[in-house]
Each structure stands twice: as C-alpha cells, then as structure tokens.
Scaffold this active site. Structure first.
Site, PDB file in Angstrom:
ATOM      1  N   SER A 141      -2.016  -9.084  -6.290  1.00 50.79           N
ATOM      2  CA  SER A 141      -1.177  -9.388  -5.128  1.00 50.79           C
ATOM      3  C   SER A 141      -0.450 -10.709  -5.298  1.00 50.79           C
ATOM      4  CB  SER A 141      -2.084  -9.460  -3.900  1.00 50.79           C
ATOM      5  OG  SER A 141      -1.411 -10.073  -2.833  1.00 50.79           O
TER       6      SER A 141
ATOM      7  N   TYR B 237      -9.126 -12.685   0.582  1.00 53.60           N
ATOM      8  CA  TYR B 237      -8.399 -11.549  -0.004  1.00 53.60           C
ATOM      9  C   TYR B 237      -7.782 -11.968  -1.334  1.00 53.60           C
ATOM     10  CZ  TYR B 237      -4.522  -8.313  -0.800  1.00 53.60           C
ATOM     11  OH  TYR B 237      -3.645  -7.429  -1.376  1.00 53.60           O
TER      12      TYR B 237
HETATM   13  N1  LIG Z   1       1.369  -3.124   0.538  1.00 56.41           N
HETATM   14  C1  LIG Z   1       1.548  -4.351   0.072  1.00 56.41           C
HETATM   15  O1  LIG Z   1       2.505  -5.041   0.445  1.00 56.41           O
HETATM   16  C2  LIG Z   1       0.616  -4.932  -0.947  1.00 56.41           C
HETATM   17  C3  LIG Z   1       0.861  -6.251  -1.400  1.00 56.41           C
HETATM   18  C4  LIG Z   1       0.012  -6.789  -2.353  1.00 56.41           C
HETATM   19  C5  LIG Z   1      -1.041  -6.048  -2.859  1.00 56.41           C
HETATM   20  N2  LIG Z   1      -1.268  -4.788  -2.388  1.00 56.41           N
HETATM   21  C6  LIG Z   1      -2.407  -4.044  -2.938  1.00 56.41           C
HETATM   22  O2  LIG Z   1      -1.964  -2.748  -3.320  1.00 56.41           O
HETATM   23  C7  LIG Z   1      -3.012  -1.800  -3.122  1.00 56.41           C
HETATM   24  C8  LIG Z   1      -2.538  -0.662  -2.237  1.00 56.41           C
HETATM   25  O3  LIG Z   1      -2.100  -1.214  -1.000  1.00 56.41           O
HETATM   26  P1  LIG Z   1      -1.566  -0.316   0.195  1.00 56.41           P
HETATM   27  O4  LIG Z   1      -0.538  -1.126   0.890  1.00 56.41           O
HETATM   28  O5  LIG Z   1      -1.263   1.038  -0.265  1.00 56.41           O
HETATM   29  O6  LIG Z   1      -2.873  -0.331   1.136  1.00 56.41           O
HETATM   30  P2  LIG Z   1      -3.571   0.850   1.956  1.00 56.41           P
HETATM   31  O7  LIG Z   1      -4.614   0.182   2.787  1.00 56.41           O
HETATM   32  O8  LIG Z   1      -2.551   1.684   2.636  1.00 56.41           O
HETATM   33  O9  LIG Z   1      -4.259   1.725   0.826  1.00 56.41           O
HETATM   34  C9  LIG Z   1      -5.520   1.435   0.291  1.00 56.41           C
HETATM   35  C10 LIG Z   1      -6.348   2.705   0.320  1.00 56.41           C
HETATM   36  O10 LIG Z   1      -7.602   2.406  -0.304  1.00 56.41           O
HETATM   37  C11 LIG Z   1      -8.628   3.029   0.446  1.00 56.41           C
HETATM   38  N3  LIG Z   1      -9.844   2.234   0.266  1.00 56.41           N
HETATM   39  C12 LIG Z   1     -10.112   1.018   0.768  1.00 56.41           C
HETATM   40  N4  LIG Z   1     -11.322   0.596   0.366  1.00 56.41           N
HETATM   41  C13 LIG Z   1     -11.823   1.593  -0.415  1.00 56.41           C
HETATM   42  C14 LIG Z   1     -13.028   1.748  -1.145  1.00 56.41           C
HETATM   43  N5  LIG Z   1     -13.964   0.813  -1.131  1.00 56.41           N
HETATM   44  N6  LIG Z   1     -13.207   2.890  -1.849  1.00 56.41           N
HETATM   45  C15 LIG Z   1     -12.254   3.869  -1.871  1.00 56.41           C
HETATM   46  N7  LIG Z   1     -11.106   3.766  -1.184  1.00 56.41           N
HETATM   47  C16 LIG Z   1     -10.892   2.644  -0.482  1.00 56.41           C
HETATM   48  C17 LIG Z   1      -8.159   3.039   1.880  1.00 56.41           C
HETATM   49  O11 LIG Z   1      -8.759   4.103   2.621  1.00 56.41           O
HETATM   50  C18 LIG Z   1      -6.648   3.204   1.723  1.00 56.41           C
HETATM   51  O12 LIG Z   1      -6.268   4.557   1.860  1.00 56.41           O
HETATM   52  C19 LIG Z   1      -4.186  -2.575  -2.547  1.00 56.41           C
HETATM   53  O13 LIG Z   1      -5.028  -2.945  -3.618  1.00 56.41           O
HETATM   54  C20 LIG Z   1      -3.527  -3.817  -1.964  1.00 56.41           C
HETATM   55  O14 LIG Z   1      -4.420  -4.909  -1.917  1.00 56.41           O
HETATM   56  C21 LIG Z   1      -0.462  -4.216  -1.452  1.00 56.41           C
END
Ligand SMILES: NC(=O)c1ccc[n+]([C@@H]2O[C@H](COP(=O)([O-])OP(=O)(O)OC[C@H]3O[C@@H](n4cnc5c(N)ncnc54)[C@H](O)[C@@H]3O)[C@@H](O)[C@H]2O)c1
Length: 336
Positions: free
Chosen positions: A127, A152
């Site tokens: 991130s 985080y």
């Molecule tokens: N969306 C953003 O702007 C952003 C920015 C930086 C980093 N990220 C990273 O990208 C990745 C995806 O983000 P996103 O926006 O799609 O988030 P999101 O929360 O929509 O998707 C994450 C998914 O992981 C699942 N999950 C959570 N904990 C879990 C576990 N222990 N075991 C199995 N499944 C689990 C959740 O049910 C969810 O469906 C994450 O790692 C997030 O930290 C996202």
C-alpha cells in the site's frame, strides 16, 4: 494459466478475476467474505464471478492454514495474487488484532503455501500507506520506508519484509505492489468516493478531513487491474546490480521486486469532490474537519519502474473514472 487470487469477493480482487477469466486463465478465488463492510456487496461481486466459466470459489480465512494448504494441493495454482487483507487505516486504530490475523498470520500462511507447492510467482498487495511520515514526492520504492503512521501500514511493510525473506531463502519470486487510492465501479463502501456519493444522494453532509487539503494519487480500477495482470506475467528476477553496501529497498539479490502502482497525477481532494458534484448534478454540504490519526496529507506515486518493466501506463482521468463510478452506483442502488 491457473491463478489463485485471494480477496476475490473484494473490490480489486473481483475486478482482477474478471480480467484473468476474460483472457482465458483459470481462477481459484479465495475469500473469507468477512463482514468488515456490507456482505451483500461482496456476495454480489462473487455471484458475477461464479456465473463465469473457469472460476472456482473457496471460502476460508487465510489464517486457516489447513484449508489454505488444501486449496493449494487440490488446485495446484502456478501463480498467486494475494489481495485478501484487512484493509483501511482508520479501522486499524480500533481493531488492531484484525490486521495481525489477516495481514501477518494470513500472509505467512500464503508464503508457506507458495513455498511448499512450487508456485512460480507470488504477487501481493502492499500500500501507499507504507510511505507513512515520508514527504519527499513523488514517493519512490527506492526510498526508505521505516516510519509507518498506522498499524495497517506497518503490516503492509511487514509483508514486504516477509516476502523478501522467502525470496531469499527459498528462491520464490515475489512482487509487491503498493496500491495508491483505488476507485471505480464496485468500489469499497469505507472509502471516500463511496461515502461521499452515498451522503450526497441521501442529502446528508460529507465529512471533509484535513479541511480539504488532502492530495491523493487516485487510481482507476481498470488501470490497476491492467498493471496487476502485466506484473503477474513478469516473474520477479534478482537485480544483478544490487549492492549490499548500499542496498536498494525496491529490489534485491533475491527474486524480489516492489513497485508503486498509482496514477502519477495527484489531485486535490476539493477538486475530486467538485468532479463528483458535477457527475451527480448536486452540491455537497461539507463538514470541514482536522486530519484523522493514522492519515497522511498527500500521496504521489513514482511509477517509472513499473512503466519500464511492464509497460504500465494509466490512462483514466478522474472525470471519466468518477462518472463511471456514479453510473455504477446509481444503477446498483436503484437511483434513476
Ligand atoms: N483499494 C485501495 O485503494 C487499496 C489501497 C492500498 C492497498 N490496498 C490493498 O489491496 C488489497 C485489496 O483491497 P480492496 O480495496 O479490494 O479491499 P476489499 O476489502 O474490498 O477486499 C479484500 C477482501 O479480502 C477478504 N479478506 C479479508 N481478510 C481476509 C482473510 N483473513 N482471509 C480471507 N479473506 C479475507 C475480504 O472479505 C475482502 O473481500 C488489500 O490487501 C488492501 O490492503 C487497497
């Protein structure tokens, strides 16, 4: 190719799975479908995937090592994209344990599963928040990032360190992608664009933190997905020029790479809101508030490495991206 994607009920994971299926890959989608936000939105994302050929759903938390290993031995994926995680900066102030479980214990299980099942490339989500207290812009993977300002961010930085160890010890090629504020259709209800849209349509005021002085490198979901797919196809290699006397944080002697994946065009929060207001045809009532704990005032990605190595070239301006989000939101929630 058989790809195991974790987090497929989530925003980025679902979009990535669609792109991989569209080009003929087989996708094993793993997610716990937890209730961090509206489960029905996650189920709706999954339902669209399950209707497609080549998609197999596995519902388990990453922390369940036995079931995770079973999924790897049953399906033998050649490549893995780990997107499942506890996301969100603010929630980490109140629920630190969720980040330790999903992002540290869960990620360790992913690394172990890759190690024991001969996975040829692991791509995982990091991130922009790892830049923490850094202020030199644009943020570069060649900068030191040892000053996270939220748990985080600390767990995401820890993932990069853990990945390096596995690349070094076991030769597993790993690539970490530092995502910068991803937005677009099927987005996350805990993120600003979603919350602003909901409030404006319901006639409620929006909370504008840091008195609107935030700058964010908002990155459209399709550009992100394109970058992830390209990265997945380019197996991480050692950097032959890596010098242990002057260690470059973004590469290694091991098959380990880090990249920023952002739009490379930061936008003022007030401009972002203005575009949203134009798309909705309504002005928002604004509550101006100070910056929240754990937050950072600005993000700006240096994406030169990703452009050079995989030809990444984000193309979506916020005017188009926000319009697409609004169209999706209105359709999904039944606004005319
Ligand atoms: N969306 C953003 O702007 C952003 C920015 C930086 C980093 N990220 C990273 O990208 C990745 C995806 O983000 P996103 O926006 O799609 O988030 P999101 O929360 O929509 O998707 C994450 C998914 O992981 C699942 N999950 C959570 N904990 C879990 C576990 N222990 N075991 C199995 N499944 C689990 C959740 O049910 C969810 O469906 C994450 O790692 C997030 O930290 C996202």
């Amino acid at each position: 190719m058989k790809v195991l994607v974790t987090g497929t009920a989530g925003f980025i994971g679902a979009a990535l799975a669609h792109a991989l299926l569209a080009r003929g890959d087989e996708v094993i989608g793993l997610d716990s479908v937890n209730d961090y936000y509206d489960v029905s939105l996650k189920e709706a994302r999954l339902a669209r995937l399950k209707a497609k050929r080549g998609f197999t759903e596995i519902r388990t938390p990453l922390e369940n090592r036995e079931r995770l290993f079973q999924a790897f031995s049953d399906h033998r994926p050649s490549r893995v994209v780990n997107l499942a995680a506890q996301a969100g900066v603010r929630y980490s102030l109140t629920h630190p344990e969720a980040y330790i479980d999903a992002n540290l214990v869960g990620f360790c299980n992913i690394l172990e599963a890759c190690r024991h099942h001969g996975v040829e490339h692991l791509v995982y989500a990091s991130s922009s928040s790892v830049y923490g207290a850094n202020t030199a812009m644009p943020f570069s993977v060649h900068q030191n990032v040892d000053h996270p300002v939220s748990l985080y961010a600390a767990t995401k930085k820890a993932n990069e360190l853990m990945a390096h160890t596995y690349s070094h010890l076991y030769g597993i090629p790993t690539t970490g992608l530092r995502f910068f504020t991803v937005y677009g259709p099927w987005g996350r209800p805990d993120m600003a664009l979603f919350m602003f849209t909901k409030s404006i349509l319901e006639g409620r005021p929006i909370n504008v933190f840091n008195f609107g002085r935030h700058r964010r490198d908002f990155t459209y979901i399709d550009d992100i997905v394109e970058g992830v797919v390209r990265t997945l196809d380019r197996i991480a290699t050692p950097n032959p020029d890596w010098n242990s006397d002057c260690p470059d944080p973004g590469t290694a002697k091991a098959p380990y790479r880090l990249y920023n994946i952002g739009n490379n065009q930061p936008v003022e929060l007030m401009r972002f809101i203005e575009v949203l207001e134009d798309c909705l045809g309504r002005r928002a009532e604004k509550n101006y508030l100070p910056m929240q704990d754990g937050d950072v005032p600005a993000t700006y990605a240096d994406v030169d490495d990703l452009m050079r190595d995989v030809g990444y070239a984000p193309t979506t301006p916020i005017e188009t991206g926000i319009a697409n989000f609004v169209a999706w939101y209105k359709g999904y929630y039944g606004y005319s």
